[in-house]
Design a protein around this motif. Structure first.
Motif, mmCIF file in Angstrom:
data_model
loop_
_atom_site.group_PDB
_atom_site.id
_atom_site.type_symbol
_atom_site.label_atom_id
_atom_site.label_comp_id
_atom_site.label_asym_id
_atom_site.label_seq_id
_atom_site.Cartn_x
_atom_site.Cartn_y
_atom_site.Cartn_z
ATOM 1 N N ILE A 12 18.309 -2.040 -22.626
ATOM 2 C CA ILE A 12 19.448 -2.933 -22.383
ATOM 3 C C ILE A 12 19.244 -3.719 -21.092
ATOM 4 C CG2 ILE A 12 21.917 -2.979 -21.832
ATOM 5 C CD1 ILE A 12 22.222 -0.600 -23.777
ATOM 6 N N MET A 13 18.755 -3.044 -20.049
ATOM 7 C CA MET A 13 18.508 -3.732 -18.780
ATOM 8 C C MET A 13 17.422 -4.791 -18.949
ATOM 9 S SD MET A 13 18.751 -0.528 -16.125
ATOM 10 C CE MET A 13 17.834 -1.379 -14.894
ATOM 11 N N ALA A 14 16.354 -4.461 -19.680
ATOM 12 C CA ALA A 14 15.269 -5.421 -19.891
ATOM 13 C C ALA A 14 15.755 -6.627 -20.683
ATOM 14 C CB ALA A 14 14.111 -4.735 -20.607
ATOM 15 N N MET A 15 16.571 -6.380 -21.707
ATOM 16 C CA MET A 15 17.107 -7.491 -22.501
ATOM 17 C C MET A 15 18.033 -8.366 -21.662
ATOM 18 S SD MET A 15 17.741 -5.571 -26.138
ATOM 19 C CE MET A 15 18.647 -6.919 -26.854
ATOM 20 N N SER A 16 18.787 -7.770 -20.757
ATOM 21 C CA SER A 16 19.668 -8.549 -19.881
ATOM 22 C C SER A 16 18.858 -9.446 -18.960
ATOM 23 C CB SER A 16 20.544 -7.621 -19.051
ATOM 24 O OG SER A 16 21.355 -6.844 -19.874
ATOM 25 N N ILE A 17 17.792 -8.882 -18.393
ATOM 26 C CA ILE A 17 16.945 -9.669 -17.493
ATOM 27 C C ILE A 17 16.281 -10.812 -18.256
ATOM 28 C CG2 ILE A 17 14.830 -9.574 -16.099
ATOM 29 C CD1 ILE A 17 15.713 -6.705 -15.314
ATOM 30 N N VAL A 18 15.787 -10.516 -19.460
ATOM 31 C CA VAL A 18 15.156 -11.562 -20.276
ATOM 32 C C VAL A 18 16.165 -12.649 -20.622
ATOM 33 C CG1 VAL A 18 14.127 -12.018 -22.541
ATOM 34 C CG2 VAL A 18 13.323 -10.093 -21.189
ATOM 35 N N SER A 19 17.370 -12.262 -20.978
ATOM 36 C CA SER A 19 18.377 -13.271 -21.336
ATOM 37 C C SER A 19 18.763 -14.126 -20.129
ATOM 38 C CB SER A 19 19.611 -12.618 -21.951
ATOM 39 O OG SER A 19 20.254 -11.807 -21.003
ATOM 40 N N LEU A 20 18.781 -13.528 -18.938
ATOM 41 C CA LEU A 20 19.048 -14.331 -17.737
ATOM 42 C C LEU A 20 17.933 -15.334 -17.485
ATOM 43 C CD1 LEU A 20 20.492 -11.758 -15.177
ATOM 44 C CD2 LEU A 20 21.620 -13.795 -16.069
ATOM 45 N N ILE A 21 16.692 -14.880 -17.647
ATOM 46 C CA ILE A 21 15.551 -15.774 -17.436
ATOM 47 C C ILE A 21 15.576 -16.910 -18.457
ATOM 48 C CG2 ILE A 21 13.030 -15.909 -17.577
ATOM 49 C CD1 ILE A 21 12.997 -13.030 -16.419
ATOM 50 N N ILE A 22 15.906 -16.577 -19.708
ATOM 51 C CA ILE A 22 15.963 -17.593 -20.759
ATOM 52 C C ILE A 22 17.133 -18.545 -20.526
ATOM 53 C CG2 ILE A 22 16.436 -17.921 -23.220
ATOM 54 C CD1 ILE A 22 14.823 -15.384 -23.729
ATOM 55 N N SER A 23 18.236 -18.058 -19.993
ATOM 56 C CA SER A 23 19.428 -18.896 -19.871
ATOM 57 C C SER A 23 19.296 -19.979 -18.812
ATOM 58 C CB SER A 23 20.650 -18.033 -19.579
ATOM 59 O OG SER A 23 20.589 -17.505 -18.274
ATOM 60 N N MET A 24 18.440 -19.786 -17.816
ATOM 61 C CA MET A 24 18.326 -20.800 -16.766
ATOM 62 C C MET A 24 17.823 -22.156 -17.293
ATOM 63 S SD MET A 24 19.635 -19.626 -14.206
ATOM 64 C CE MET A 24 20.275 -18.039 -13.768
ATOM 65 N N PRO A 25 16.671 -22.201 -17.996
ATOM 66 C CA PRO A 25 16.250 -23.513 -18.512
ATOM 67 C C PRO A 25 17.225 -24.092 -19.541
ATOM 68 C CG PRO A 25 14.467 -21.915 -18.701
ATOM 69 C CD PRO A 25 15.683 -21.183 -18.251
#
Length: 83
Positions: A12-25
């Motif tokens: 869950i933590m890894a998916m949250s970090i990935v979604s944050l990284i994806i959400s910026m662009p």
């Protein structure tokens, strides 16, 4: 059971970090598209993030399946040699 809950938490933590990284662009793209309302912009970001994450997940899953199949074949060969 303790290890399984740690794995779920880590996932869950890894998916949250990935979604944050994806959400910026995608947030930047939404701003450049001229979407001014925050709710619509957030919806666009979530939808694009889910699409990108799903594509990446499928690619990685296929890659892992190929690697596991190679390992299984190597193990089968090794067992055959041992007999």
């Amino acid at each position: 059971m303790k290890d399984a809950s740690k794995l779920v938490l880590f996932t869950i933590m890894a998916m949250s970090i990935v979604s944050l990284i994806i959400s910026m662009p995608t947030q930047i793209v939404a701003i450049l598209m001229g979407i001014k309302y925050f709710a619509i912009r957030a919806l666009v970001v979530v939808i694009l993030g889910i699409i990108i994450f799903s594509i990446a997940w499928v690619i990685l899953d296929n890659q892992m399946d190929k690697e596991l199949q190679k390992i299984d074949e190597e193990l089968a060969e090794h067992k055959l040699k041992m007999e």
